[in-house]
Design an enzyme around this catalytic site. Sequence first.
Site, PDB file in Angstrom:
ATOM      1  N   HIS A 264       0.840  -1.207   0.000  1.00 40.11           N
ATOM      2  CA  HIS A 264       0.000   0.000   0.000  1.00 40.11           C
ATOM      3  C   HIS A 264       0.874   1.255   0.000  1.00 40.11           C
ATOM      4  CE1 HIS A 264      -3.684   2.245   1.551  1.00 40.11           C
ATOM      5  NE2 HIS A 264      -2.701   3.097   1.846  1.00 40.11           N
ATOM      6  N   GLU A 265       1.825   1.324   0.923  1.00 46.63           N
ATOM      7  CA  GLU A 265       2.661   2.514   1.045  1.00 46.63           C
ATOM      8  C   GLU A 265       3.633   2.652  -0.125  1.00 46.63           C
ATOM      9  OE1 GLU A 265       2.264   4.959   3.047  1.00 46.63           O
ATOM     10  OE2 GLU A 265       0.678   3.988   4.201  1.00 46.63           O
TER      11      GLU A 265
ATOM     12  N   HIS B 295       1.925   4.274  -3.028  1.00 42.08           N
ATOM     13  CA  HIS B 295       1.849   5.730  -2.874  1.00 42.08           C
ATOM     14  C   HIS B 295       3.140   6.373  -3.386  1.00 42.08           C
ATOM     15  CE1 HIS B 295      -1.912   6.054  -0.783  1.00 42.08           C
ATOM     16  NE2 HIS B 295      -1.500   5.522   0.354  1.00 42.08           N
TER      17      HIS B 295
END
Length: 203
Positions: A20-21, A24
Amino acid sequence: MDIVNILITLAILLFSVIVHEVMHGLVAEKLGDDTARDAGRITLNPIPHIDPFGSILLPAILLFVGSPIILGAAKPVPVNFENLRPRKFGMALVSIAGPGSNFILAILLALPITFGLITGVMRDIWMQAVIMNLVLGTFNLLPIPPLDGSKILASMLPDRIMYRILDMERFGFLLVLAFLLFGVLDKILLPVIIVFLRIFNLS
């Protein structure tokens, strides 16, 4: 829940929040911001991403109290939204990338189960990973600072209101915890899980 299952749950959670990170950071880099790359955060190595509270303590507490919803978070990847081109649409794209990666993981993990390629104990682990990524993706789309949904919403508003929403991030997590403790999140997350499982014939 025995120690093996706890470790499996935490490993799935940690991998999912790291992806997820990283997403980003990758999307931010593509749009002109190298902050995450410069900070050494575009990596699947868990060490730079681990947040003592979000990655370990919070999920451990939820497991201990028998919560039906297990949540966690990695240390947020640093992004300077002012460097993004386009700035506000870029902010929305960067914010969507994290939850989007969790939904993609959920689909990729669900397909082998749907086609009967994974059975037995491994099916249970795979299902846990599917549900956890659904939870992470949906949860992060809620328009509550500091969740990604608040940044997506903010990117659609005038700058004056956008910066006000971003300034609320330090307080928003208390609201998230309140939603979790009072069962509000269950009412939001469970319908998404049920619909997804029906679509992929997993229920």
